[in-house]
Design a protein around this motif. Structure first.
Motif, PDB file in Angstrom:
ATOM      1  N   PRO A  67       0.786  -1.241   0.000  1.00  0.00           N
ATOM      2  CA  PRO A  67       0.000   0.000   0.000  1.00  0.00           C
ATOM      3  C   PRO A  67       0.814   1.284   0.000  1.00  0.00           C
ATOM      4  CG  PRO A  67      -0.073  -1.069   2.159  1.00  0.00           C
ATOM      5  CD  PRO A  67       0.567  -2.034   1.226  1.00  0.00           C
ATOM      6  N   ASP A  68       2.003   1.260   0.566  1.00  0.00           N
ATOM      7  CA  ASP A  68       2.776   2.492   0.683  1.00  0.00           C
ATOM      8  C   ASP A  68       3.889   2.626  -0.355  1.00  0.00           C
ATOM      9  OD1 ASP A  68       1.298   3.270   2.966  1.00  0.00           O
ATOM     10  OD2 ASP A  68       2.523   1.926   4.195  1.00  0.00           O
ATOM     11  N   GLY A  69       3.996   1.649  -1.270  1.00  0.00           N
ATOM     12  CA  GLY A  69       5.056   1.679  -2.263  1.00  0.00           C
ATOM     13  C   GLY A  69       5.772   0.336  -2.323  1.00  0.00           C
ATOM     14  N   PRO A  70       6.648   0.174  -3.290  1.00  0.00           N
ATOM     15  CA  PRO A  70       7.301  -1.125  -3.495  1.00  0.00           C
ATOM     16  C   PRO A  70       8.270  -1.501  -2.378  1.00  0.00           C
ATOM     17  CG  PRO A  70       8.233   0.542  -4.940  1.00  0.00           C
ATOM     18  CD  PRO A  70       7.053   1.182  -4.281  1.00  0.00           C
ATOM     19  N   VAL A  71       8.666  -2.794  -2.415  1.00  0.00           N
ATOM     20  CA  VAL A  71       9.627  -3.330  -1.456  1.00  0.00           C
ATOM     21  C   VAL A  71      11.032  -3.188  -2.035  1.00  0.00           C
ATOM     22  CG1 VAL A  71      10.416  -5.373  -0.192  1.00  0.00           C
ATOM     23  CG2 VAL A  71       7.965  -4.996  -0.590  1.00  0.00           C
ATOM     24  N   VAL A  72      11.961  -2.713  -1.187  1.00  0.00           N
ATOM     25  CA  VAL A  72      13.376  -2.651  -1.552  1.00  0.00           C
ATOM     26  C   VAL A  72      14.175  -3.421  -0.504  1.00  0.00           C
ATOM     27  CG1 VAL A  72      15.397  -1.180  -1.924  1.00  0.00           C
ATOM     28  CG2 VAL A  72      13.138  -0.428  -2.720  1.00  0.00           C
ATOM     29  N   VAL A  73      15.010  -4.325  -0.971  1.00  0.00           N
ATOM     30  CA  VAL A  73      15.889  -5.089  -0.075  1.00  0.00           C
ATOM     31  C   VAL A  73      17.320  -4.621  -0.318  1.00  0.00           C
ATOM     32  CG1 VAL A  73      16.742  -7.375   0.592  1.00  0.00           C
ATOM     33  CG2 VAL A  73      14.350  -7.081  -0.104  1.00  0.00           C
ATOM     34  N   LEU A  74      17.995  -4.178   0.737  1.00  0.00           N
ATOM     35  CA  LEU A  74      19.390  -3.752   0.655  1.00  0.00           C
ATOM     36  C   LEU A  74      20.289  -4.881   1.147  1.00  0.00           C
ATOM     37  CD1 LEU A  74      19.101  -0.149   2.138  1.00  0.00           C
ATOM     38  CD2 LEU A  74      19.260  -0.787  -0.284  1.00  0.00           C
ATOM     39  N   ALA A  75      21.314  -5.194   0.372  1.00  0.00           N
ATOM     40  CA  ALA A  75      22.226  -6.278   0.746  1.00  0.00           C
ATOM     41  C   ALA A  75      23.647  -5.885   0.399  1.00  0.00           C
ATOM     42  CB  ALA A  75      21.848  -7.567   0.013  1.00  0.00           C
ATOM     43  N   SER A  76      24.594  -6.443   1.115  1.00  0.00           N
ATOM     44  CA  SER A  76      26.002  -6.138   0.866  1.00  0.00           C
ATOM     45  C   SER A  76      26.472  -6.760  -0.442  1.00  0.00           C
ATOM     46  CB  SER A  76      26.871  -6.665   2.011  1.00  0.00           C
ATOM     47  OG  SER A  76      26.528  -6.052   3.228  1.00  0.00           O
ATOM     48  N   GLY A  77      27.406  -6.083  -1.092  1.00  0.00           N
ATOM     49  CA  GLY A  77      28.071  -6.662  -2.262  1.00  0.00           C
ATOM     50  C   GLY A  77      27.112  -7.006  -3.374  1.00  0.00           C
ATOM     51  N   ASP A  78      27.260  -8.222  -3.903  1.00  0.00           N
ATOM     52  CA  ASP A  78      26.392  -8.743  -4.952  1.00  0.00           C
ATOM     53  C   ASP A  78      25.398  -9.694  -4.292  1.00  0.00           C
ATOM     54  OD1 ASP A  78      25.152 -10.037  -7.024  1.00  0.00           O
ATOM     55  OD2 ASP A  78      26.985 -10.502  -8.135  1.00  0.00           O
ATOM     56  N   PRO A  79      24.132  -9.337  -4.201  1.00  0.00           N
ATOM     57  CA  PRO A  79      23.163 -10.168  -3.462  1.00  0.00           C
ATOM     58  C   PRO A  79      22.863 -11.498  -4.133  1.00  0.00           C
ATOM     59  CG  PRO A  79      22.044  -8.370  -4.561  1.00  0.00           C
ATOM     60  CD  PRO A  79      23.518  -8.111  -4.724  1.00  0.00           C
ATOM     61  N   GLY A  80      23.340 -11.692  -5.365  1.00  0.00           N
ATOM     62  CA  GLY A  80      23.179 -12.982  -6.020  1.00  0.00           C
ATOM     63  C   GLY A  80      24.336 -13.916  -5.803  1.00  0.00           C
ATOM     64  N   PHE A  81      25.333 -13.468  -5.035  1.00  0.00           N
ATOM     65  CA  PHE A  81      26.542 -14.271  -4.810  1.00  0.00           C
ATOM     66  C   PHE A  81      26.593 -14.634  -3.330  1.00  0.00           C
ATOM     67  CE2 PHE A  81      31.193 -14.766  -4.244  1.00  0.00           C
ATOM     68  CZ  PHE A  81      31.440 -15.680  -5.259  1.00  0.00           C
ATOM     69  N   PHE A  82      26.142 -15.845  -2.992  1.00  0.00           N
ATOM     70  CA  PHE A  82      25.998 -16.267  -1.602  1.00  0.00           C
ATOM     71  C   PHE A  82      25.148 -15.263  -0.821  1.00  0.00           C
ATOM     72  CE2 PHE A  82      29.930 -18.622  -2.615  1.00  0.00           C
ATOM     73  CZ  PHE A  82      29.582 -19.881  -2.147  1.00  0.00           C
TER      74      PHE A  82
END
Length: 419
Positions: A67-82
């Motif tokens: 309802p308040d806007g999209p979801v953003v996930v913050l992750a270190s480095g490359d979040p697709g690498f481990f």
């Protein structure tokens, strides 16, 4: 859509992250990521700790229509690498993810020491048993280790010192922070003696003699040897005291050596089995009771470009000082063979393989394996090789028969096995 932003190894958030955060209704990330993010007061926040509660929170929010806007996930480095991309894709489906990768800590660390890393092995010890990382570091010349609490440079260094691995550790801390970043080269002993704190990003484990490999076309560790069960002539040996290639072929099939595991070669002799297991990527400890035999094993390992840890001593006594193996090969053994098999079977996680020239010793070796809970089988190998005769013809020359016995620990009975 769920936008996953890799913050890279820089201290400030990249411009791309700032842009997607401006319209976010829910932001998920570690405490330091959330603290660094310029979030509006209305923006929801979930602090990443245990994954399950964070994923549940994202699901409740998206099920409500974000309802308040999209979801953003913050992750270190490359979040697709481990990173978190795997868990998000499993829970919500890859089609709902918009991944914006940053530069991983591993890539940054290798860049800091100006080493290519297309031939490196990367292993994560973050939230995992350090054992696999240690075995990979022992067997491979270039490894990136993602660390975590209880599995950092000190613990890795201590494990490598204990196992006699000749390595250099590059400890990269606070990568990307212009004030706190440090990249230090240390020996395993030096790493073990220090308190490294919580800022370590990644540890590189290097064998200086083998760190610069030839040009590669496939990334990662070598796929495995092009051939195995090598000819006896490809090893230095004394008076033909070496496992014949037919025996080694079956032994390797039953040992199943692979990356991240430890194999014992007990009564190593020339070390032919040890070397072949190391060529498959396993960490190997070769136990040999003669000094000249120990030197021969080292020479054969060097000739084939692998690292084998050689222990001088008599089994079964010396086995008590070794790390628990995944698999064991036992050659010879004499009168001590039943005790060696019993000691090995108590410690082995998967398999024990025994090669014997004397059939009189088979019952006791088999009893030792079954007493340890292994499923046991064996075969008598009798081979005849082509041998030349005058007149451009050939005959069959028989080799000495060898009984190969193996025990495999059933998966249903792994409780209580050393982990």
């Amino acid at each position: 859509m769920i936008t996953v932003v890799g913050t890279g190894t820089g201290a400030p958030l990249p411009e791309e992250a700032l842009a997607v955060l401006a319209g976010a209704g829910l932001v998920v990330g570690g405490r330091r990521h959330l603290a660094a993010a310029p979030l509006a007061g209305r923006t929801g926040r979930i602090v990443l700790g245990p994954l399950a509660p964070a994923l549940d929170g994202i699901e409740r929010y998206t099920d409500a229509g974000a309802p308040d806007g999209p979801v953003v996930v913050l992750a270190s480095g490359d979040p697709g690498f481990f990173g978190i991309v795997r868990a998000l894709a499993e829970r919500f489906g890859a089609g709902r993810l918009d991944v914006r990768p940053g530069v991983s800590s591993v890539a940054t660390a290798f860049a800091r020491v100006a080493l290519p890393w297309d031939d490196a092995v990367v292993v994560s010890a973050h939230g995992r048993d350090l054992r696999t990382a240690v075995q990979v570091c022992r067997s491979q010349p270039k490894v990136g280790v993602l660390t975590g609490p209880g599995a950092g440079p000190a613990e890795l260094g201590a494990a490598l010192v204990h196992r006699g691995a000749d390595r250099v550790l590059v400890v990269a801390s606070a990568l990307g922070d212009p004030e706190r970043e440090r990249v230090e080269r240390v020996t395993p002993a030096e790493a073990a003696a220090r308190d490294w704190g919580t800022a370590v990003s990644v540890v590189l484990c290097l064998d200086p003699a083998r760190a610069l490999a030839a040009v590669r076309t496939v990334a990662g560790p070598p796929a495995g040897p092009a051939r195995w069960a090598l000819e006896e002539s490809e090893f230095a040996h004394r008076d033909s005291m070496i496992s014949k290639f037919e025996v080694r072929a079956l032994a390797l099939a039953r040992i199943g050596p692979r990356l991240g595991e430890l194999v014992w070669d007990v009564g190593a002799g020339s070390g032919s089995v040890a070397v072949e297991c190391a060529r498959f990527g396993a960490a190997v400890t070769a136990v040999e009771k003669t000094l000249d035999g120990c030197e021969r094993v080292r020479a054969n390992a060097a000739a084939h470009g692998v690292d084998v840890h050689v222990v001088h001593g008599a089994a079964p006594t010396v086995l008590s000082d070794l790390d628990d193996p995944d698999a064991v090969f036992i050659g010879g053994g004499g009168r001590e063979l039943p005790a060696i098999v019993a000691a090995s079977a108590r410690r082995a996680r998967r398999a024990v393989v025994v090669a014997m020239a004397s059939l009189d010793r088979v019952p006791a070796a088999r009893d030792a394996l079954t007493a340890a809970g292994f499923d046991c089988d064996g075969v008598l190998l009798q081979s005849s090789r082509l041998a030349p005769l005058p007149g451009d013809v050939s005959r069959l020359a028989a080799t000495n028969p060898v009984f190969v016995l193996w025990g495999v620990r059933p998966p249903a009975r792994t409780e209580g096995v050393p982990q």
